[in-house]
Design a protein around this motif. Structure first.
Motif, mmCIF file in Angstrom:
data_model
loop_
_atom_site.group_PDB
_atom_site.id
_atom_site.type_symbol
_atom_site.label_atom_id
_atom_site.label_comp_id
_atom_site.label_asym_id
_atom_site.label_seq_id
_atom_site.Cartn_x
_atom_site.Cartn_y
_atom_site.Cartn_z
ATOM 1 N N ASP A 1 25.279 20.588 -44.346
ATOM 2 C CA ASP A 1 26.272 20.032 -45.129
ATOM 3 C C ASP A 1 26.132 18.680 -45.436
ATOM 4 O O ASP A 1 24.852 18.027 -45.519
ATOM 5 C CB ASP A 1 27.824 20.450 -44.518
ATOM 6 C CG ASP A 1 27.849 19.742 -43.416
ATOM 7 O OD1 ASP A 1 27.342 18.648 -42.721
ATOM 8 O OD2 ASP A 1 28.741 20.322 -42.457
ATOM 9 N N SER B 1 28.605 25.495 -44.982
ATOM 10 C CA SER B 1 27.364 25.171 -44.758
ATOM 11 C C SER B 1 26.147 25.818 -45.765
ATOM 12 O O SER B 1 26.322 27.061 -45.697
ATOM 13 C CB SER B 1 26.815 25.015 -43.546
ATOM 14 O OG SER B 1 26.546 25.908 -42.655
ATOM 15 N N SER B 2 25.217 25.020 -46.134
ATOM 16 C CA SER B 2 24.244 25.671 -47.060
ATOM 17 C C SER B 2 22.848 26.104 -46.017
ATOM 18 O O SER B 2 22.669 25.407 -44.992
ATOM 19 C CB SER B 2 23.799 24.823 -47.982
ATOM 20 O OG SER B 2 24.841 24.296 -49.118
#
Length: 453
Positions: free
Chosen positions: A61, A357-358
């Motif tokens: 993130d 989050s990615s």
């Protein structure tokens, strides 16, 4: 339309951030399902484990990167010949590491036993200690297997704390690591013993492995991982000057052994005193070292074993730790990080990745497509006994072939997915000119090498 435009900007910004922050892009992610391997004593054939090696996923993130890893490397672990009954076993941790580390301007935080950092393959970094100390009360070693507990219980600070690197050398595998109750870890520079200029252990003769990287004095060492304050860890060599200029040189520890004119330590064992099978030589304890600053030589590191510098991954500069070695490439105290952190120790482990989050996809990293050169380093060249072929992380296995002047393939090897290194033994080959051919499914690259024994 405006909302869609803003959404695309956010996506582009997130992708750009992931592509440029080494704390996100540098991990050796397992994309092929490769598993770990280990040796057991008396068997020089590695055993395949049903445990995924390296890092499984990387999420991020705006503040943190979350690295999910088993703690098992692709290089072969074991055996541990000092009576350690443990094997390297899956830890299945999620490491939470700051993306923007900060300097600690207050009292420095001391390193502790257990994890103080993580290498880019998910393997743990420990500091110098092994949990054994000298008790001035009993005039004997305390703590650790086979010794009575230290007064005050676990974690008690003793006047003389044993240095794991010389004391436990017999229990390290070829990659200079060992497990603590299954938690496989390095205390020191993570390259194989048999690649050092002066070889201190013959474990690689029977149980060969490769470690995380190969020391090459001619090029800037690779990024190896991150300490628990978020600052990067590099191998042993870097640019002489902190501004990224000057020749490649060895980064030197500023710690040196104390002088004991009388041969006595205060409230400790005498120099070279023998207790059981242990000899308490100068350097057996962490307290045998003292810090001596070298302000006129930028290749000497500070009291945390680092310095501010410009590196290939950080062109704007950042504070960096280094895996220090001496002139013979043997590990040099304090080895990687310590005895205190430079930054604020904020990294930890978590039980799950936060929602929102990615997920980092290594295929988005444009550097992975710059593969026609394979970014290969070959050393030593000329070679005598071996050739080490060092690559960046590879998404697919690389085939390595050694070819003589007649075009005959005389040796073959591989750099496995998620690994970085292949060793070709040359001690049985004739002197002459050879070629290293590196290939994957699509590309081939040739390198000229000389064997001169």
């Amino acid at each position: 339309m405006i909302r869609k435009f803003l959404f695309l900007i956010l996506i582009f910004s997130a992708v750009s951030f992931a592509q440029t922050n080494p704390a996100i892009t540098s991990w050796l992610q397992n994309t092929t399902g490769i598993t770990g391997r280990h040796y057991v004593a008396g068997n020089s054939t590695p055993i395949n484990d049903a445990v995924l090696a390296n890092v499984q996923t990387v999420h991020y993130d705006g503040t943190w990167v979350y690295v999910s890893a088993t703690g098992i490397p692709t290089y072969i672990t074991g055996p541990f010949l000092d009576g350690n009954p443990s094997l390297a076993t899956a830890q299945n941790k999620i490491f939470k590491i700051p993306l923007s580390p900060t300097q600690n301007t207050g009292t420095p935080t001391a390193t502790t036993g257990g994890n103080i950092g993580i290498f880019k393959n998910g393997v743990a970094l420990f500091d110098y200690r092994d949990g054994v100390a000298w008790s001035s009360t009993t005039n004997a070693l305390c703590g650790g297997p086979g010794n009575p507990p230290c007064a005050g219980g676990p974690g008690t600070t003793q006047a003389w704390n044993r240095d794991a690197i010389p004391a436990e050398r017999a229990g390290f595998d070829c990659a200079k690591a060992h497990p603590a109750m299954g938690n496989y870890h390095h205390h020191q520079n993570p390259s194989a013993f048999n690649l050092d200029l002066t070889v201190l252990s013959n474990i690689c003769d029977t149980y060969p492995s490769d470690g995380l990287y190969t020391i090459n004095p001619l090029v800037h060492s690779p990024l190896l991982g991150f300490a628990y304050d978020g600052f990067p860890i590099y191998g042993a060599y870097a640019y002489t000057n902190t501004n990224g200029t000057g020749a490649i040189t060895r980064m030197k520890s500023s710690y040196q052994l104390k002088s004991y004119p009388t041969g006595l330590r205060s409230n400790g064992p005498s120099i070279n005193q023998v207790v059981g099978t242990q000899t308490m030589f100068n350097g057996y304890f962490r307290e045998d070292y003292e810090y001596v600053a070298h302000p006129s030589d930028p290749s000497y590191l500070d009291e945390h074993n680092g310095r501010f510098c410009i590196t290939p991954e950080y062109p704007s500069g950042i504070y960096c730790y280094f895996a220090t070695v001496d002139a013979n490439h043997n590990s040099a105290y304090p080895y990687v990080v310590g005895p205190t952190f430079y930054g604020n120790k904020t990294a930890t482990t978590v039980t799950s990745v936060p929602s929102g989050s990615s997920l980092y996809n290594p295929a988005l990293n444009s550097s992975l497509f710059e593969n026609s050169e394979f970014k290969i380093v070959i050393a030593p060249n000329p070679s005598q006994d071996f050739i080490a072929i060092q690559a960046q992380m590879v998404e697919n296995d690389l085939t390595v072939e050694l070819i003589n002047e007649l075009g005959q393939i005389v040796k073959t090897s591989k750099i496995l997915q998620g690994s970085t290194l292949s060793i070709i033994e040359t001690d049985t080959l004739y002197n002459g000119i050879y070629f290293i051919r590196i290939s994957d499914r699509e590309k081939i690259k040739n390198y000229k090498v000389v064997i001169n024994k």
